[in-house]
Structure formats: structure tokens, C-alpha cells
Design a protein around this motif. Structure first.
Motif, PDB file in Angstrom:
ATOM      1  N   ALA A  30       1.059  -0.929   0.004  1.00 45.97           N
ATOM      2  CA  ALA A  30       0.034  -0.158   0.302  1.00 45.97           C
ATOM      3  C   ALA A  30       1.112   1.538  -0.212  1.00 45.97           C
ATOM      4  O   ALA A  30       0.373   2.361  -0.666  1.00 45.97           O
ATOM      5  CB  ALA A  30      -1.140  -0.307   1.362  1.00 45.97           C
ATOM      6  N   LEU A  31       1.704   0.966   0.672  1.00 41.75           N
ATOM      7  CA  LEU A  31       2.605   2.528   0.735  1.00 41.75           C
ATOM      8  C   LEU A  31       3.335   2.611  -0.828  1.00 41.75           C
ATOM      9  O   LEU A  31       3.361   3.675  -1.104  1.00 41.75           O
ATOM     10  CB  LEU A  31       4.084   2.290   1.944  1.00 41.75           C
ATOM     11  CG  LEU A  31       5.099   3.485   2.331  1.00 41.75           C
ATOM     12  CD1 LEU A  31       4.234   4.264   2.838  1.00 41.75           C
ATOM     13  CD2 LEU A  31       6.116   3.112   2.913  1.00 41.75           C
ATOM     14  N   ASN A  32       3.718   1.960  -1.851  1.00 36.43           N
ATOM     15  CA  ASN A  32       4.054   1.921  -2.482  1.00 36.43           C
ATOM     16  C   ASN A  32       3.096   2.619  -3.399  1.00 36.43           C
ATOM     17  O   ASN A  32       3.310   3.212  -4.118  1.00 36.43           O
ATOM     18  CB  ASN A  32       5.207   0.504  -3.357  1.00 36.43           C
ATOM     19  CG  ASN A  32       5.982   0.070  -2.799  1.00 36.43           C
ATOM     20  OD1 ASN A  32       6.882   0.500  -3.640  1.00 36.43           O
ATOM     21  ND2 ASN A  32       6.722  -0.342  -1.564  1.00 36.43           N
ATOM     22  N   ILE A  33       2.379   2.378  -3.756  1.00 35.42           N
ATOM     23  CA  ILE A  33       1.089   2.474  -4.195  1.00 35.42           C
ATOM     24  C   ILE A  33       1.272   3.723  -4.247  1.00 35.42           C
ATOM     25  O   ILE A  33       0.653   4.715  -4.838  1.00 35.42           O
ATOM     26  CB  ILE A  33      -0.904   2.201  -3.910  1.00 35.42           C
ATOM     27  CG1 ILE A  33      -0.015   0.481  -4.360  1.00 35.42           C
ATOM     28  CG2 ILE A  33      -1.524   2.596  -5.108  1.00 35.42           C
ATOM     29  CD1 ILE A  33      -1.278  -0.612  -3.842  1.00 35.42           C
ATOM     30  N   ALA A  34       0.582   4.601  -2.747  1.00 37.45           N
ATOM     31  CA  ALA A  34       0.974   6.096  -2.158  1.00 37.45           C
ATOM     32  C   ALA A  34       1.557   6.821  -2.855  1.00 37.45           C
ATOM     33  O   ALA A  34       1.867   7.801  -3.549  1.00 37.45           O
ATOM     34  CB  ALA A  34       0.127   5.674  -1.108  1.00 37.45           C
ATOM     35  N   ALA A  35       3.639   5.854  -2.550  1.00 37.48           N
ATOM     36  CA  ALA A  35       4.431   6.608  -2.481  1.00 37.48           C
ATOM     37  C   ALA A  35       4.319   7.283  -4.889  1.00 37.48           C
ATOM     38  O   ALA A  35       4.759   8.118  -5.134  1.00 37.48           O
ATOM     39  CB  ALA A  35       5.296   5.948  -2.910  1.00 37.48           C
ATOM     40  N   LEU A  36       3.941   6.423  -5.508  1.00 37.06           N
ATOM     41  CA  LEU A  36       3.279   6.259  -6.600  1.00 37.06           C
ATOM     42  C   LEU A  36       2.629   7.767  -7.081  1.00 37.06           C
ATOM     43  O   LEU A  36       2.392   8.131  -8.737  1.00 37.06           O
ATOM     44  CB  LEU A  36       2.998   5.116  -7.896  1.00 37.06           C
ATOM     45  CG  LEU A  36       3.665   4.221  -7.585  1.00 37.06           C
ATOM     46  CD1 LEU A  36       2.979   2.746  -7.758  1.00 37.06           C
ATOM     47  CD2 LEU A  36       4.848   4.212  -9.136  1.00 37.06           C
ATOM     48  N   GLY A  37       1.993   7.996  -6.211  1.00 40.55           N
ATOM     49  CA  GLY A  37       1.074   9.209  -6.628  1.00 40.55           C
ATOM     50  C   GLY A  37      -0.660   8.330  -6.592  1.00 40.55           C
ATOM     51  O   GLY A  37      -1.573   9.036  -6.803  1.00 40.55           O
ATOM     52  N   ALA A  38      -0.836   7.287  -6.764  1.00 40.03           N
ATOM     53  CA  ALA A  38      -1.747   6.435  -7.208  1.00 40.03           C
ATOM     54  C   ALA A  38      -2.888   6.412  -5.233  1.00 40.03           C
ATOM     55  O   ALA A  38      -2.009   6.715  -4.372  1.00 40.03           O
ATOM     56  CB  ALA A  38      -1.692   4.853  -7.274  1.00 40.03           C
ATOM     57  N   GLY A  39      -4.279   6.387  -5.330  1.00 33.48           N
ATOM     58  CA  GLY A  39      -4.989   6.256  -3.428  1.00 33.48           C
ATOM     59  C   GLY A  39      -4.973   4.908  -3.242  1.00 33.48           C
ATOM     60  O   GLY A  39      -5.471   3.513  -4.435  1.00 33.48           O
ATOM     61  N   ALA A  40      -4.661   4.468  -2.565  1.00 31.36           N
ATOM     62  CA  ALA A  40      -4.078   3.511  -1.392  1.00 31.36           C
ATOM     63  C   ALA A  40      -5.111   2.741  -0.608  1.00 31.36           C
ATOM     64  O   ALA A  40      -5.169   3.962   0.590  1.00 31.36           O
ATOM     65  CB  ALA A  40      -2.418   3.407  -1.452  1.00 31.36           C
ATOM     66  N   SER A  41      -6.061   1.953  -0.329  1.00 29.36           N
ATOM     67  CA  SER A  41      -6.077   2.055   0.814  1.00 29.36           C
ATOM     68  C   SER A  41      -5.885   0.223   1.268  1.00 29.36           C
ATOM     69  O   SER A  41      -4.914  -0.240   0.403  1.00 29.36           O
ATOM     70  CB  SER A  41      -8.125   1.526   0.210  1.00 29.36           C
ATOM     71  OG  SER A  41      -8.727   2.616  -0.381  1.00 29.36           O
TER      72      SER A  41
ATOM     73  N   LEU B  26       1.592   5.036   7.252  1.00 33.17           N
ATOM     74  CA  LEU B  26       1.059   5.353   6.598  1.00 33.17           C
ATOM     75  C   LEU B  26      -0.289   5.962   6.088  1.00 33.17           C
ATOM     76  O   LEU B  26      -0.622   6.271   5.632  1.00 33.17           O
ATOM     77  CB  LEU B  26       0.026   3.540   7.048  1.00 33.17           C
ATOM     78  CG  LEU B  26       0.494   2.264   6.428  1.00 33.17           C
ATOM     79  CD1 LEU B  26      -0.647   1.065   7.389  1.00 33.17           C
ATOM     80  CD2 LEU B  26       1.560   1.932   5.610  1.00 33.17           C
ATOM     81  N   SER B  27      -0.825   6.687   8.177  1.00 29.11           N
ATOM     82  CA  SER B  27      -1.909   7.536   7.216  1.00 29.11           C
ATOM     83  C   SER B  27      -0.720   8.753   7.387  1.00 29.11           C
ATOM     84  O   SER B  27      -1.130   9.912   6.222  1.00 29.11           O
ATOM     85  CB  SER B  27      -2.433   8.384   8.653  1.00 29.11           C
ATOM     86  OG  SER B  27      -2.888   8.962   8.899  1.00 29.11           O
ATOM     87  N   ALA B  28      -0.025   9.036   7.669  1.00 32.65           N
ATOM     88  CA  ALA B  28       1.338   9.997   7.224  1.00 32.65           C
ATOM     89  C   ALA B  28       1.648   9.646   4.935  1.00 32.65           C
ATOM     90  O   ALA B  28       2.384  10.572   4.371  1.00 32.65           O
ATOM     91  CB  ALA B  28       2.839  10.265   7.780  1.00 32.65           C
ATOM     92  N   ALA B  29       1.726   8.830   4.967  1.00 38.72           N
ATOM     93  CA  ALA B  29       2.275   8.069   4.018  1.00 38.72           C
ATOM     94  C   ALA B  29       0.621   8.437   2.496  1.00 38.72           C
ATOM     95  O   ALA B  29       0.758   8.646   1.645  1.00 38.72           O
ATOM     96  CB  ALA B  29       2.557   7.031   3.349  1.00 38.72           C
ATOM     97  N   GLN B  30      -0.470   8.927   3.467  1.00 34.89           N
ATOM     98  CA  GLN B  30      -1.692   8.683   3.028  1.00 34.89           C
ATOM     99  C   GLN B  30      -1.713   7.623   1.959  1.00 34.89           C
ATOM    100  O   GLN B  30      -3.015   7.637   0.435  1.00 34.89           O
ATOM    101  CB  GLN B  30      -1.526  10.394   0.980  1.00 34.89           C
ATOM    102  CG  GLN B  30      -0.868  11.421   0.912  1.00 34.89           C
ATOM    103  CD  GLN B  30      -1.157  12.239   2.674  1.00 34.89           C
ATOM    104  OE1 GLN B  30      -2.840  12.137   2.239  1.00 34.89           O
ATOM    105  NE2 GLN B  30      -1.268  13.294   3.663  1.00 34.89           N
ATOM    106  N   VAL B  31      -1.738   7.229   2.912  1.00 35.05           N
ATOM    107  CA  VAL B  31      -2.777   5.260   2.366  1.00 35.05           C
ATOM    108  C   VAL B  31      -3.767   5.455   3.578  1.00 35.05           C
ATOM    109  O   VAL B  31      -3.622   5.419   4.786  1.00 35.05           O
ATOM    110  CB  VAL B  31      -1.642   4.703   3.409  1.00 35.05           C
ATOM    111  CG1 VAL B  31      -2.451   3.640   3.130  1.00 35.05           C
ATOM    112  CG2 VAL B  31      -0.630   4.428   2.385  1.00 35.05           C
ATOM    113  N   HIS B  32      -5.236   5.196   3.309  1.00 34.80           N
ATOM    114  CA  HIS B  32      -6.273   4.945   3.615  1.00 34.80           C
ATOM    115  C   HIS B  32      -6.749   3.792   4.558  1.00 34.80           C
ATOM    116  O   HIS B  32      -6.252   2.323   4.118  1.00 34.80           O
ATOM    117  CB  HIS B  32      -7.325   4.911   3.071  1.00 34.80           C
ATOM    118  CG  HIS B  32      -8.549   4.825   4.180  1.00 34.80           C
ATOM    119  ND1 HIS B  32      -9.273   5.398   5.082  1.00 34.80           N
ATOM    120  CD2 HIS B  32      -9.359   3.881   3.735  1.00 34.80           C
ATOM    121  CE1 HIS B  32     -10.284   5.343   5.449  1.00 34.80           C
ATOM    122  NE2 HIS B  32     -10.820   4.354   4.887  1.00 34.80           N
ATOM    123  N   SER B  33      -6.230   2.891   5.742  1.00 34.68           N
ATOM    124  CA  SER B  33      -6.137   1.421   6.784  1.00 34.68           C
ATOM    125  C   SER B  33      -7.293   1.982   7.634  1.00 34.68           C
ATOM    126  O   SER B  33      -7.643   2.755   8.666  1.00 34.68           O
ATOM    127  CB  SER B  33      -4.381   1.862   7.130  1.00 34.68           C
ATOM    128  OG  SER B  33      -4.208   2.344   8.326  1.00 34.68           O
TER     129      SER B  33
END
Length: 477
Positions: free
Chosen positions: A57-68, A86-93
Motif C-alpha cells: 500500500a505504501l508503494n502505491i501511495a508513493a506513486l501518487g495513486a489512491g491506496a486503501s 501509513l496515514s502520514a503517507a496518505q494510505v487509508h488503512s
């Protein structure tokens, strides 16, 4: 195959699987313990990184995509650390908390960039926990999800993935699985499986050659109703198989392998995000292969960023330098800044390129890491220089400038002055050659207004485009 950067900002990916915390203790070592023949590490830094499905999920967010993300965690400090990172990296967990089990944690002790030992803190989850997680995950399969990743590390979170696979396929959502174990029937109906070679051969038996790998892979897809199979093969690259399609072999790209930890996570992350962004599968696989070559050069579980991947794509296409549009240049500068590079900007007509220009541009480039040269368009030069100018059209002038080693990017502008470009690009340094003070440089107030610098460079003597033109005209009279 021509690579391009997908619109990751339009992609939404849901990750379900075994969530872990990768914890690193860093420190120096200078002696051997008197208690046992082992090094003594004086820990001076503790680092926490999301691992397993959380790293995906962190990798997906780092690409600029939406990650849940959803997975099983304990009611403990490790789960809190995961959620905060994860929250700081814009991942919705949205985790399923299991009171009776700890959050899976892997502790690595690192000294002098070498891993000395790894300690795992984990208990496998029960089938009841997995059923509860599957129910939560199905609720998250809402409109807008472009891909589902099942990140299986055989810790129990994906004990029975069939209900989730069927729900996703019914909703038209592709399902990508990073598989584990000796029974791939658990993943029947998935869109794509991404086993490494060892995992693949554990299921189908040893493959003596490419033909046998392809044959056994095709049989595996048929048995388990798979739409595609991607076998990652380390230094041998990757092989993509699809029913009734010619296999696609992609060579490994890594020049230096430092640490393969998390490389599989990177591959499936880029794959899923690319597919969710609308890229075809072969292009998505090629992009994932390129991303893997970047991440294995890093220490530990690491995410690849969009600027890193974009720069690698540009290098593949030979477009990391040269003539760019405004939109392309803005993206290039964003990547440059993400890499800590200082951008220098200069402008001029450059109607007839001469040694004075070359020397001046070399001085400008020496002020920073990247040089942008903005070139007056043809109509602009006509207004500034009069009839008969320019001698060379703007395309020719930009092409020649782009060939200079000192120049990174070239762009044209049709106005008489470059203020609009300066506002849009906001370079770190505005450089101009001439015999005047910096407040005579057009745009100085714009650059200094946002905290940039203005630098006036010396011109090389005895070189002038106008003088060259007049000399040629005199000779022809």
C-alpha cells in the motif's frame, strides 16, 4: 516496448493481506561480545517501516495513486506505529483488530549497512479472523476501486480468499495475487498471479528451460482459471504468460543488487496501480520490471517514488533532456526538486549559436544542477531585432541548443520577455549574461520575490550575433 508514465493520480487500489511492521535497529559495532562470538551493536537509531501488505500500500501511495489497506493487527504499539506511518503517507488503512494476537513484527539489526540478524514476532491468525477480514474487505470493494491486490505472506489473513476474489470479479475489478504456499487452487479465478521462480517451481516442478516454464505456466493458468501469470525470476528478469498469447520475456534491469527485500511488493504495486490507471498489461509489467531494478538498489523494505520512476522512464525513452513543452518541463522540474537538484534558468534569442553563447551557458550550468534555456520565438525576435530576423527558425535554434552538454532542457516563449515562464517554473536561479546590474535583468523581482537568486554572468568578448550578421551582410554587398 515504449514506456510511459501512467496517470497514477486517477488510480485507486485496495490492498488486502498480511500486514507487518518492519523494524530496524541501526548502530555501530567495534567489538565482539565476551559472552559469545557475536558482534556487539550499540543501537543509536530505531526505524519503523510498513511491511508485507502495508509496504504494498505504501508503494502505491508513493506513486501518487489512491491506496486503501486492510489486514489483521493486534491491539498494540506496533499497530499504532503502522497506522501513523501509513496515514502520514496518505494510505487509508482500516484494520481488523485481533485482541489475542500481536501485530506481526520483523526486527532487523543493522550495522555498517549489513544485516546481522532478524527476529520475528508473530502468531498465525485463525480462520475466524480471516473470515472477519474478508467481510471487511468486501465492504471496501466500492465504486472507484480499479484493482485489488491480495498480498499473501501465509500468516493467516488470506486463509480463504475465494469469497473476496469472486466478489471483486463480479464487480469487474481485476484481482492481482502475490501468492504463497503449495496450493494455488486457493486463488482460482484471479486475474493475475505473481509468484517468484521458487514459488512457481514449488507448484509445477523444476523447469529445465524456457519452453518448460511456458508449458507448465500455461497448464497452471488453465487449471486455476487465471487470466495471466507473471513469474519473477531474479537475475533472469520476468516472464508474462497469458492464455492464447505469445509469452513476454523481460530481462532484469538492475545494475547492482543491494537488497531484494520488498522487491516483490514493488512489482505488484506498480502493476496494480498501472492497470488501475488504464495501462495495458504488457506495458504495466514492463514498468514494474523497471521499478524493481530501482528498488533492489536500496537497503531494506523501500517504496519507489513517482519522481524516481518517472526519471527512469524518461531515461528509457531518451527524454530526460531536450526540448520540452511547458507541461513536460514542469513535471521535469518537479522531479529534479524531488532529487534535491538546483534549477538554473536563462533566456535569449540564440539566433546564431557561437562560442560566446557556449561559454556563457557553461557558466550558467555551473551555478546549479540543471539548466533550463528559454528561447524567444520567431515573432518575438522579429519584434525585438527588426525585419530579417531571426536568421534561424525557433525549432532549429532549440534543437541545436539541446545538443550542448551544459543544457538540460529547452523551451520556447512567444512573448517579448520570459516573465510568464518564470512565474510558472519558479527556478532557483535566474542567470543572465550582460554588462549591467541584476535589477536590469527582466524578471529579477519575480525570482527574488519567491526567494530565488539572480546572477549576472560575464560575456565572452568579440562574439555577438548581431555583429556576425552585419559582417555577413557586408561581405555579400
Amino acid at each position: 516496448m515504449k514506456l510511459s508514465m501512467p496517470r497514477f493520480d486517477q488510480a485507486q487500489v485496495l490492498v488486502v493481506g498480511d500486514v507487518m511492521l518492519d523494524r530496524y535497529w541501526h548502530g555501530g559495532t567495534s567489538r565482539i561480545s565476551p559472552e559469545a562470538p557475536v558482534p556487539v551493536v550499540k543501537v543509536d537509531q530505531i526505524e519503523d517501516r510498513p511491511g508485507g501488505a502495508a509496504n504494498v500500500a505504501l508503494n502505491i501511495a508513493a506513486l501518487g495513486a489512491g491506496a486503501s489497506l486492510t489486514g489483521l493487527v493486534g491491539n498494540d504499539e506496533a499497530a499504532v506505529a503502522l497506522s501513523e506511518t501509513l496515514s502520514a503517507a496518505q494510505v487509508h488503512s482500516d484494520f481488523q483488530v485481533v485482541e489475542s494476537h500481536p501485530t506481526i513484527t520483523k526486527l532487523r539489526v543493522i550495522s555498517r549497512h549489513q544485516q546481522l540478524i532478524r527476529m520475528d514476532f508473530e502468531d498465525s491468525y485463525s480462520s475466524e479472523d480471516a473470515v472477519a477480514l474478508s467481510g471487511k474487505a468486501q465492504q471496501l470493494l466500492q465504486a472507484g476501486i480499479g484493482a485489488l491486490i491480495l498480498s499473501d505472506y501465509a500468516k493467516g489473513a488470506l486463509d480463504d480468499p475465494q469469497p473476496l476474489i469472486q466478489a471483486a470479479r463480479a464487480a469487474g475489478i481485476p484481482v492481482l495475487v502475490d501468492p504463497k504456499g503449495t496450493d494455488f487452487s486457493r486463488y482460482n479465478g484471479a486475474t493475475l498471479l505473481t509468484p517468484n521462480l521458487h514459488e512457481f517451481e514449488t507448484i509445477v516442478g523444476p523447469c529445465a528451460n524456457e519452453e518448460e516454464l511456458v508449458s507448465k505456466g500455461e497448464q497452471l493458468m488453465l487449471e486455476h482459471n487465471l487470466q495471466a501469470l507473471l513469474v519473477t525470476r531474479g537475475e533472469q528478469g520476468m516472464t508474462l504468460l497469458r492464455p492464447n498469447e505469445t509469452e513476454l520475456h523481460l530481462p532484469a534491469r538492475a545494475r547492482e543488487v543491494f537488497d531484494v527485500t520488498g522487491a516483490g511488493d514493488t512489482v505488484i504495486s506498480v502493476l496494480a496501480a498501472s492497470l488501475a490507471a488504464g495501462e495495458p498489461l504488457p506495458q504495466s509489467v514492463a514498468l514494474a520490471n523497471l521499478a524493481a531494478s530501482i528498488v533492489v538498489a536500496k537497503l531494506g523494505t523501500a517504496a519507489i517514488s513517482a519522481p524516481e520512476l518517472r526519471r527512469a522512464v524518461q531515461a528509457e525513452r531518451g527524454s530526460e533532456r531536450g526540448v520540452l513543452s511547458l507541461e513536460q518541463l514542469q513535471v521535469a522540474l518537479q522531479d529534479a526538486r524531488a532529487h534535491g537538484e538546483k534549477v538554473v534558468f536563462t533566456n535569449g534569442c540564440f539566433d546564431i549559436l557561437h562560442p560566446g553563447h557556449a561559454g556563457y551557458l557553461e557558466q550558467a550550468r555551473a551555478l546549479g544542477d540543471r539548466l533550463v534555456v528559454a528561447v524567444n520565438g520567431d515573432e518575438s525576435i522579429s519584434r525585438l531585432k527588426g525585419p530579417g530576423r531571426p536568421i534561424n527558425p525557433v525549432d532549429s535554434r532549440m534543437s541545436l541548443l539541446s545538443k550542448l552538454e551544459s543544457v538540460d532542457w529547452v523551451i520556447s516563449f512567444d512573448t517579448d520577455t520570459p516573465e510568464e515562464l518564470l512565474e510558472a517554473l519558479r527556478p532557483d536561479i535566474l542567470a543572465k549574461g550582460g554588462d549591467y546590474d541584476k535589477k536590469s535583468v527582466v524578471g529579477w523581482e519575480i525570482v527574488e520575490g519567491y526567494g530565488g537568486e539572480v546572477n549576472v554572468l560575464s560575456l565572452f568578448d568579440n562574439f555577438s550575433t548581431t555583429a556576425i550578421v552585419e559582417k555577413v551582410l557586408d561581405k555579400n554587398q
